[in-house]
Design a protein around this motif. Structure first.
Motif, PDB file in Angstrom:
ATOM      1  N   ALA A  96       0.842  -1.195   0.000  1.00  0.00           N
ATOM      2  CA  ALA A  96       0.000   0.000   0.000  1.00  0.00           C
ATOM      3  C   ALA A  96       0.878   1.246   0.000  1.00  0.00           C
ATOM      4  O   ALA A  96       1.947   1.270   0.605  1.00  0.00           O
ATOM      5  N   PRO A  97       0.432   2.283  -0.699  1.00  0.00           N
ATOM      6  CA  PRO A  97       1.237   3.513  -0.724  1.00  0.00           C
ATOM      7  C   PRO A  97       1.293   4.152   0.663  1.00  0.00           C
ATOM      8  O   PRO A  97       0.359   4.065   1.450  1.00  0.00           O
ATOM      9  N   LEU A  98       2.418   4.785   0.937  1.00  0.00           N
ATOM     10  CA  LEU A  98       2.584   5.449   2.229  1.00  0.00           C
ATOM     11  C   LEU A  98       1.690   6.681   2.304  1.00  0.00           C
ATOM     12  O   LEU A  98       1.399   7.329   1.305  1.00  0.00           O
ATOM     13  N   SER A  99       1.270   7.026   3.514  1.00  0.00           N
ATOM     14  CA  SER A  99       0.446   8.219   3.718  1.00  0.00           C
ATOM     15  C   SER A  99       1.300   9.473   3.555  1.00  0.00           C
ATOM     16  O   SER A  99       2.541   9.425   3.592  1.00  0.00           O
ATOM     17  N   GLU A 100       0.640  10.607   3.389  1.00  0.00           N
ATOM     18  CA  GLU A 100       1.356  11.879   3.268  1.00  0.00           C
ATOM     19  C   GLU A 100       2.199  12.157   4.503  1.00  0.00           C
ATOM     20  O   GLU A 100       3.283  12.742   4.411  1.00  0.00           O
ATOM     21  N   ASP A 101       1.706  11.760   5.667  1.00  0.00           N
ATOM     22  CA  ASP A 101       2.454  11.996   6.904  1.00  0.00           C
ATOM     23  C   ASP A 101       3.777  11.249   6.910  1.00  0.00           C
ATOM     24  O   ASP A 101       4.778  11.746   7.454  1.00  0.00           O
ATOM     25  N   GLU A 102       3.794  10.064   6.325  1.00  0.00           N
ATOM     26  CA  GLU A 102       5.042   9.301   6.270  1.00  0.00           C
ATOM     27  C   GLU A 102       6.065  10.006   5.372  1.00  0.00           C
ATOM     28  O   GLU A 102       7.250  10.091   5.712  1.00  0.00           O
ATOM     29  N   ALA A 103       5.599  10.506   4.238  1.00  0.00           N
ATOM     30  CA  ALA A 103       6.503  11.244   3.356  1.00  0.00           C
ATOM     31  C   ALA A 103       7.019  12.508   4.036  1.00  0.00           C
ATOM     32  O   ALA A 103       8.192  12.881   3.879  1.00  0.00           O
ATOM     33  N   LEU A 104       6.163  13.171   4.801  1.00  0.00           N
ATOM     34  CA  LEU A 104       6.563  14.379   5.502  1.00  0.00           C
ATOM     35  C   LEU A 104       7.654  14.075   6.525  1.00  0.00           C
ATOM     36  O   LEU A 104       8.666  14.788   6.603  1.00  0.00           O
ATOM     37  N   LYS A 105       7.477  13.019   7.294  1.00  0.00           N
ATOM     38  CA  LYS A 105       8.496  12.659   8.287  1.00  0.00           C
ATOM     39  C   LYS A 105       9.823  12.312   7.600  1.00  0.00           C
ATOM     40  O   LYS A 105      10.900  12.711   8.056  1.00  0.00           O
ATOM     41  N   GLU A 106       9.732  11.583   6.499  1.00  0.00           N
ATOM     42  CA  GLU A 106      10.925  11.163   5.765  1.00  0.00           C
ATOM     43  C   GLU A 106      11.743  12.364   5.300  1.00  0.00           C
ATOM     44  O   GLU A 106      12.985  12.348   5.342  1.00  0.00           O
ATOM     45  N   SER A 107      11.056  13.413   4.866  1.00  0.00           N
ATOM     46  CA  SER A 107      11.749  14.570   4.288  1.00  0.00           C
ATOM     47  C   SER A 107      11.963  15.707   5.284  1.00  0.00           C
ATOM     48  O   SER A 107      12.427  16.782   4.906  1.00  0.00           O
ATOM     49  N   SER A 108      11.654  15.476   6.562  1.00  0.00           N
ATOM     50  CA  SER A 108      11.619  16.568   7.540  1.00  0.00           C
ATOM     51  C   SER A 108      12.975  16.937   8.121  1.00  0.00           C
ATOM     52  O   SER A 108      13.045  17.861   8.938  1.00  0.00           O
ATOM     53  N   ASP A 109      14.037  16.234   7.731  1.00  0.00           N
ATOM     54  CA  ASP A 109      15.347  16.445   8.349  1.00  0.00           C
ATOM     55  C   ASP A 109      15.232  16.248   9.861  1.00  0.00           C
ATOM     56  O   ASP A 109      15.597  17.101  10.655  1.00  0.00           O
ATOM     57  N   TYR A 110      14.719  15.090  10.221  1.00  0.00           N
ATOM     58  CA  TYR A 110      14.560  14.718  11.625  1.00  0.00           C
ATOM     59  C   TYR A 110      13.766  15.780  12.402  1.00  0.00           C
ATOM     60  O   TYR A 110      14.231  16.316  13.406  1.00  0.00           O
TER      61      TYR A 110
END
Length: 566
Positions: A6-20
């Motif tokens: 299943a595709p990841l949610s928008e929140d997962e992409a946000l965390k991934e790109s958030s620079d910790y």
């Protein structure tokens, strides 16, 4: 062919790109043209312990005037076990008066929230917390949140040990990112690449809650926790913890795939292995929790989808050792013990009942002023409970009369004068600040109690305790599905009425009436209260009676919660 993940949610992409968890929060804070954060930063802000909100009482009028919403921010503190020194109390009081409502609100996670903080004051509040060794790191967001524990460690060495464990677990499970220090405390960014050895770049799929209970008191609702730790002792010697997994209160109206769930006891763990156990349980949820559908992302759904046998096998494989069989225990009550108590060492403690956890000065009660004066002379500490109440703890016998005099002078209510119904009541904040609220909760509870309390007393039940829980939406912040009487906001002025939870916190309630007005709720409860007083068996609790009398069926598992045929 194997199915595609299943595709990841928008929140997962946000965390991934958030620079910790940094995102562009610093830039949003610097934007003086608006009281809001950029949308993605508002989401990341939760990991720093803050929610962007607006005053919904003013929303329509401001929209009519073509003004942006009256934005304010909730700041939730991380206070493991709910313990504060007098110096910390005085600092929180000052911050509330300078930057917030002014009020302090005790939450059901045994901590404080500020409400109504403006964006331009967020850094000042965070810096003020840091000056007294407090913070809001990981009080919200997809991480382990504030660790709750039995509220009075002075009563025995066991209580002190539980508080120690709450602090140990909270510190051990904190995110390692330096984003909080950089953004709020002007700390320097590390030159070397950052890592999150436990959480990884995307942290957990959803929030995770841990609580420690000491039988026979279940005053933290241990079965509502993602990970509940039930202390097992022989005399004053802590043997270890029974481990309960998969609790959680949230659900969504009209979505039967979402439901509250009570944790299952899966075994026993000795103290020396507890850190490894807790870290491993968290890692299993990190690796297997649903990252495509946030409504299905809590640990309870991971367990129901895969099964407890799978979980225990996965846990043993990762740990390299099995849990021991669970040991006998018994809970007798939830809630707090009010009034003055003296411990074996001669120190005194008094537990105050705080309506909905809200501390403010009003014409009726000068909560903040009274507690400020007490903090100036108190040599012990203050303890928040998971039932939104307050313990003034560790009072020397010589200081007891002075503290009681201050309580009297500031009209702090004596819970001994309240009915058992009012003493046990809990509510969430709801309107006007919570963006999820569908109906009133905190502001409505006094009105509801004023109507139900006479019925309770007239039936001869004045001192009989019953768990009443009210929330403005189905997300469960006030643990409404563990209320013998539970009311959950459905729309403005209307609530779903639930009955039948266990007084000891070990059974969920069930829907009795849907979308009820205040008048309809009172009319529905009046004959049940009257019949309970007349027909109850010796020692029978209200929730047990509601099941025996046929008003609702007992709920054995979360998946049965919505079953209309049961």
């Amino acid at each position: 062919m194997p199915s595609k993940p299943a595709p990841l949610s928008e929140d997962e992409a946000l965390k991934e790109s958030s620079d910790y968890l940094r995102g562009t929060i610093a830039q949003s804070l610097a934007d003086a043209a608006t009281g809001a954060m950029a949308p993605q930063d508002a989401k990341l802000l939760k990991f720093h312990g803050s929610y962007q909100q607006d005053d919904r009482d003013l929303r329509n009028e401001r929209q009519r005037q073509k003004l942006e919403p009256a934005y304010g921010y909730l700041i939730r503190l991380r206070i493991p076990g709910g313990v504060l020194s007098p110096q910390q109390w005085l600092q929180l009081d000052e911050l509330a008066h300078r930057y917030a409502a002014p009020s302090l609100r005790i939450t059901t996670r045994q901590t404080f929230q500020f409400h109504g903080v403006r964006k331009r004051h967020l850094k000042a509040v965070m810096a003020g917390l840091d000056r007294v060794l407090l913070d809001s790191i990981a009080a919200c967001g997809d991480v382990n949140r504030n660790v709750v524990a039995h509220n009075n460690p002075y009563l025995s060495p066991l209580h002190q040990q539980l508080h120690g464990w709450s602090r140990c677990l909270s510190e051990h499970l904190l995110p390692k990112t330096r984003a909080y220090q950089e953004i709020w405390l002007d700390g320097e960014k590390l030159a070397k690449p950052e890592e999150e050895p436990l959480y990884g770049k995307t942290y957990l799929p959803r929030k995770f809650k841990i609580g420690l209970a000491l039988p026979p008191d279940n005053d933290i609702d241990v079965f509502a926790q993602d990970l509940g730790l039930i202390a097992i002792a022989e005399g004053s010697e802590l043997q270890g913890f029974n481990v309960a997994v998969g609790g959680g209160m949230g659900m969504t109206h009209g979505d039967p795939a979402t439901y509250p769930r009570l944790a299952d006891v899966v075994g026993f763990c000795p103290p020396q292995r507890l850190l490894a156990l807790v870290e491993t349980v968290l890692a299993i949820q990190r690796d297997f929790g649903d990252r495509s559908n946030r409504k299905h992302a809590r640990f309870k759904y991971t367990l129901d989808d895969r099964g407890l046998d799978w979980f225990k096998a996965e846990l043993q494989t990762r740990l390299g050792w099995p849990l021991e069989p669970a040991r006998p225990f018994r809970f007798e009550r939830v809630g707090d013990r009010y009034g003055w108590m003296r411990d074996p060492s001669g120190l005194w403690h008094t537990t105050l009942a705080v309506p909905s956890g809200r501390l403010r000065d009003t014409e009726q009660t000068a909560w903040l002023s009274g507690l400020r004066e007490i903090a100036r002379i108190h040599e012990g500490d203050f303890r928040l409970t998971a039932n939104q109440n307050l313990v003034i703890a560790g009072i020397d016998a010589a200081n007891k009369p002075r503290i009681q005099a201050l309580l009297d002078r500031h009209r702090i209510p004596d819970p001994a004068q309240w009915s058992g119904l009012r003493r046990q009541a809990i509510s969430c904040v709801a309107l006007p600040t919570c963006g999820l609220a569908m109906a009133e909760s905190e502001r409505w509870l006094p009105t509801l109690l004023d109507r139900l309390e006479p019925l309770w007393r007239q039936a001869g039940l004045g001192e009989e305790a019953v768990n009443l829980r009210v929330t403005g939406c189905p997300n469960g912040c006030g643990r409404p599905y563990l209320g013998e009487i539970g009311l959950v906001g459905k729309s403005p002025g209307r609530y779903n009425l639930y009955l039948g939870a266990g007084f000891d916190g070990g059974r969920l309630n069930k829907l009795y009436r849907e979308s009820q007005s205040e008048d309809e709720i009172v009319a529905a409860l009046a004959p049940i209260i009257e019949r309970y007083a007349r027909e109850r068996q010796a020692g029978e609790r209200f929730g047990d009676f509601a099941i025996r009398a046929g008003y609702v069926a007992a709920v054995g598992a979360g998946r049965e919660f919505h079953d209309r045929t049961a």
